[in-house]
Design a protein around this motif. Sequence first.
Motif, PDB file in Angstrom:
ATOM      1  N   VAL A  25       0.844  -1.198   0.000  1.00  0.00           N
ATOM      2  CA  VAL A  25       0.000   0.000   0.000  1.00  0.00           C
ATOM      3  C   VAL A  25       0.875   1.241   0.000  1.00  0.00           C
ATOM      4  N   SER A  26       0.244   2.386  -0.273  1.00  0.00           N
ATOM      5  CA  SER A  26       0.935   3.678  -0.255  1.00  0.00           C
ATOM      6  C   SER A  26       0.118   4.650   0.585  1.00  0.00           C
ATOM      7  N   VAL A  27       0.775   5.719   1.040  1.00  0.00           N
ATOM      8  CA  VAL A  27       0.073   6.750   1.797  1.00  0.00           C
ATOM      9  C   VAL A  27      -1.034   7.330   0.918  1.00  0.00           C
ATOM     10  N   GLY A  28      -2.236   7.437   1.484  1.00  0.00           N
ATOM     11  CA  GLY A  28      -3.379   7.943   0.735  1.00  0.00           C
ATOM     12  C   GLY A  28      -4.292   6.858   0.213  1.00  0.00           C
ATOM     13  N   ASP A  29      -3.813   5.589   0.219  1.00  0.00           N
ATOM     14  CA  ASP A  29      -4.659   4.490  -0.253  1.00  0.00           C
ATOM     15  C   ASP A  29      -5.819   4.249   0.710  1.00  0.00           C
ATOM     16  N   LYS A  30      -6.993   3.955   0.154  1.00  0.00           N
ATOM     17  CA  LYS A  30      -8.141   3.561   0.960  1.00  0.00           C
ATOM     18  C   LYS A  30      -8.176   2.042   1.000  1.00  0.00           C
ATOM     19  N   ILE A  31      -8.175   1.498   2.195  1.00  0.00           N
ATOM     20  CA  ILE A  31      -8.130   0.048   2.335  1.00  0.00           C
ATOM     21  C   ILE A  31      -9.305  -0.432   3.168  1.00  0.00           C
ATOM     22  N   GLU A  32      -9.678  -1.697   2.902  1.00  0.00           N
ATOM     23  CA  GLU A  32     -10.775  -2.326   3.622  1.00  0.00           C
ATOM     24  C   GLU A  32     -10.220  -3.356   4.600  1.00  0.00           C
ATOM     25  N   VAL A  33     -11.075  -3.784   5.504  1.00  0.00           N
ATOM     26  CA  VAL A  33     -10.680  -4.814   6.462  1.00  0.00           C
ATOM     27  C   VAL A  33     -10.194  -6.054   5.714  1.00  0.00           C
ATOM     28  N   ASP A  34      -9.071  -6.596   6.155  1.00  0.00           N
ATOM     29  CA  ASP A  34      -8.438  -7.812   5.604  1.00  0.00           C
ATOM     30  C   ASP A  34      -7.694  -7.575   4.299  1.00  0.00           C
ATOM     31  N   ASP A  35      -7.608  -6.313   3.823  1.00  0.00           N
ATOM     32  CA  ASP A  35      -6.732  -6.040   2.681  1.00  0.00           C
ATOM     33  C   ASP A  35      -5.290  -6.268   3.105  1.00  0.00           C
ATOM     34  N   SER A  36      -4.482  -6.885   2.235  1.00  0.00           N
ATOM     35  CA  SER A  36      -3.064  -7.117   2.555  1.00  0.00           C
ATOM     36  C   SER A  36      -2.309  -5.801   2.506  1.00  0.00           C
ATOM     37  N   ILE A  37      -1.412  -5.589   3.486  1.00  0.00           N
ATOM     38  CA  ILE A  37      -0.663  -4.326   3.550  1.00  0.00           C
ATOM     39  C   ILE A  37       0.837  -4.514   3.370  1.00  0.00           C
ATOM     40  N   ILE A  38       1.402  -5.623   3.847  1.00  0.00           N
ATOM     41  CA  ILE A  38       2.828  -5.913   3.641  1.00  0.00           C
ATOM     42  C   ILE A  38       3.003  -7.409   3.455  1.00  0.00           C
ATOM     43  N   THR A  39       4.158  -7.792   2.922  1.00  0.00           N
ATOM     44  CA  THR A  39       4.535  -9.198   2.828  1.00  0.00           C
ATOM     45  C   THR A  39       5.793  -9.416   3.641  1.00  0.00           C
ATOM     46  N   LEU A  40       5.779 -10.437   4.490  1.00  0.00           N
ATOM     47  CA  LEU A  40       6.930 -10.797   5.313  1.00  0.00           C
ATOM     48  C   LEU A  40       7.477 -12.134   4.854  1.00  0.00           C
ATOM     49  N   GLU A  41       8.764 -12.351   5.112  1.00  0.00           N
ATOM     50  CA  GLU A  41       9.332 -13.646   4.737  1.00  0.00           C
ATOM     51  C   GLU A  41      10.397 -14.043   5.736  1.00  0.00           C
ATOM     52  N   SER A  42      10.288 -15.293   6.210  1.00  0.00           N
ATOM     53  CA  SER A  42      11.316 -15.893   7.052  1.00  0.00           C
ATOM     54  C   SER A  42      12.010 -16.965   6.228  1.00  0.00           C
ATOM     55  N   ASP A  43      12.857 -17.751   6.875  1.00  0.00           N
ATOM     56  CA  ASP A  43      13.517 -18.827   6.135  1.00  0.00           C
ATOM     57  C   ASP A  43      12.576 -19.990   5.863  1.00  0.00           C
ATOM     58  N   LYS A  44      11.362 -19.955   6.434  1.00  0.00           N
ATOM     59  CA  LYS A  44      10.416 -21.055   6.254  1.00  0.00           C
ATOM     60  C   LYS A  44       9.154 -20.666   5.505  1.00  0.00           C
ATOM     61  N   ALA A  45       8.803 -19.414   5.544  1.00  0.00           N
ATOM     62  CA  ALA A  45       7.513 -19.048   4.959  1.00  0.00           C
ATOM     63  C   ALA A  45       7.503 -17.605   4.497  1.00  0.00           C
ATOM     64  N   SER A  46       6.597 -17.341   3.557  1.00  0.00           N
ATOM     65  CA  SER A  46       6.301 -15.996   3.093  1.00  0.00           C
ATOM     66  C   SER A  46       4.817 -15.760   3.376  1.00  0.00           C
ATOM     67  N   MET A  47       4.480 -14.609   3.942  1.00  0.00           N
ATOM     68  CA  MET A  47       3.085 -14.383   4.320  1.00  0.00           C
ATOM     69  C   MET A  47       2.692 -12.926   4.123  1.00  0.00           C
ATOM     70  N   GLU A  48       1.461 -12.725   3.682  1.00  0.00           N
ATOM     71  CA  GLU A  48       0.919 -11.387   3.551  1.00  0.00           C
ATOM     72  C   GLU A  48       0.148 -11.041   4.824  1.00  0.00           C
ATOM     73  N   ILE A  49       0.366  -9.829   5.320  1.00  0.00           N
ATOM     74  CA  ILE A  49      -0.277  -9.398   6.562  1.00  0.00           C
ATOM     75  C   ILE A  49      -1.467  -8.508   6.213  1.00  0.00           C
ATOM     76  N   PRO A  50      -2.687  -8.866   6.682  1.00  0.00           N
ATOM     77  CA  PRO A  50      -3.879  -8.063   6.390  1.00  0.00           C
ATOM     78  C   PRO A  50      -4.072  -6.963   7.435  1.00  0.00           C
ATOM     79  N   THR A  51      -4.847  -5.953   7.077  1.00  0.00           N
ATOM     80  CA  THR A  51      -5.206  -4.908   8.038  1.00  0.00           C
ATOM     81  C   THR A  51      -6.478  -5.314   8.776  1.00  0.00           C
TER      82      THR A  51
END
Length: 513
Positions: A25-51
């Motif tokens: 997302v970017s500053v100014g974006d309108k987002i809804e509940v459960d919209d993904s905002i960032i993606t994280l990654e460890s050595d075991k998994a990649s996951m999108e984090i919702p709002t």
Amino acid sequence: MSSIKNIELPDIGDFDEVEVIEILVSVGDKIEVDDSIITLESDKASMEIPTPSAGIVSSINVNIGDKIKQGDVVLGIESDQAGDEKTEKTEKTENKSSESESKIVPVVVPDIGDFDAVEVIEILVNVGDELNEEDSIITLESDKASMEIPTPVAGKVSSLKVSLGDKLNLGDLILELESAGGENATSESVEPAERTPAKQASVATPAASPSTNESTSKTPKGDSHASPSIRKLARELGVDLSKVSGTGQKNRVLDGDIKGYVKQIITSGGSGSAIPKVPVIDFSKFGETEIQPLSRINKLSGKHLTACWLNIPHVTQFDEVNIDQMEAFRQEQKAKGVKLTPLVFIMKAVIQALKQHPRFNSSLDESGENLIIKKYFNLGIAMDTPNGLVVPVIRDVDQKSLTDLATELAETSANAREGKLKPGDMQGAGFTISSLGGIGGTQFTPIVNAPEVAILGVSRSQTKPVWDGKNFVPTLVLPLALSYDHRVIDGAQGGRFMANLNSILQDIREILL
């Protein structure tokens, strides 16, 4: 009344200090509940984090590459409802059963986001396996993502309820565990929305940072099946997974496949990396077979010739030359007791042509942008031996007579057959001749012996009727094939070299001068 609400990183399971690989997302974006905002990654998994809340993004508090943990502020949201409730994952109170006997616990597909009928591409456990909580049990893949599904409880696998290729939805039964967790474990397993999110490997292209080039920043697309850790390894090495042949189930790309792909690129000089593997076949099922190990020469020359073929854009030009005069002179010398093979005449003629066309006696430098013109005239001569093909070098051919060359060729050939050649004997050529005249054949296409830029193939001479303008005259003709590196030599230059060589071989006086 609007208010600013900080969105913090929720509980994402047994992960600490997880890297931000994508900001969605970017500053100014309108987002809804459960919209993904960032993606994280460890050595075991990649996951999108919702709002957990809706609103307008007022600030972003993380950058690509940051390591964040539970409770860290990800971004700020301007919400229209000050009292907007944040949907949090509530921890279930531990209420272990006092019963000591084992219970059968069903494990179902948890909430994996906006996916329906997701295909099972890998089953990671077997009946009888002992599992710890959060161990991965299956891998699912949609057209957008690959994700490993963890078990919510520990126990022993008592039965598997899915097969490779099955399409699963939320709540579908995956397997049953024999667990001492009793009723509490069972109740957790049937509430998938409350469980830790699936370990998801997004196949979407992450945003590239300014310092990252395009080839290494993109997560490869295509039909490649690979776990999150393998996809991360591919990104780190700059490998396009769509070009890697997987050896796992359903052509799944494994760690060894990535490393083998990179090794192939290195050993082949960076080219030919997209060539598919030859299928492995058990030939013994068709009849009797015998295993014969390749000789050391076969192995070394095979790797070298493969690299030459893959790295050099080859062009092969064919011609036939009238050698009646050369053969007449050779027979005259033979009658006098002087034995000269046609090859020594060809060697002297090639040197004369190289002097007039120095580009054929050169090599490209490491950058590929400059030519190294050689002022010496050393020829590699391909020789057949019981152990395979070798190419010893005859040095300073321009300074030796026909008889000198005949003597040296005989000695070198004997050393080659007896395996007495030293490494230095096969180094320093500027041009190579490969002659099959003593064996047969009408034409062949020799492979340029890098770092040289050209090679001459010689086939068996034969008498043909040649039109002289009035009649067909029996003429002894020698088939020649000139292969060259098209980065250095174009067709016109190749044609002129062959015409010049043809002229020299036809007139024995030019060779003898």
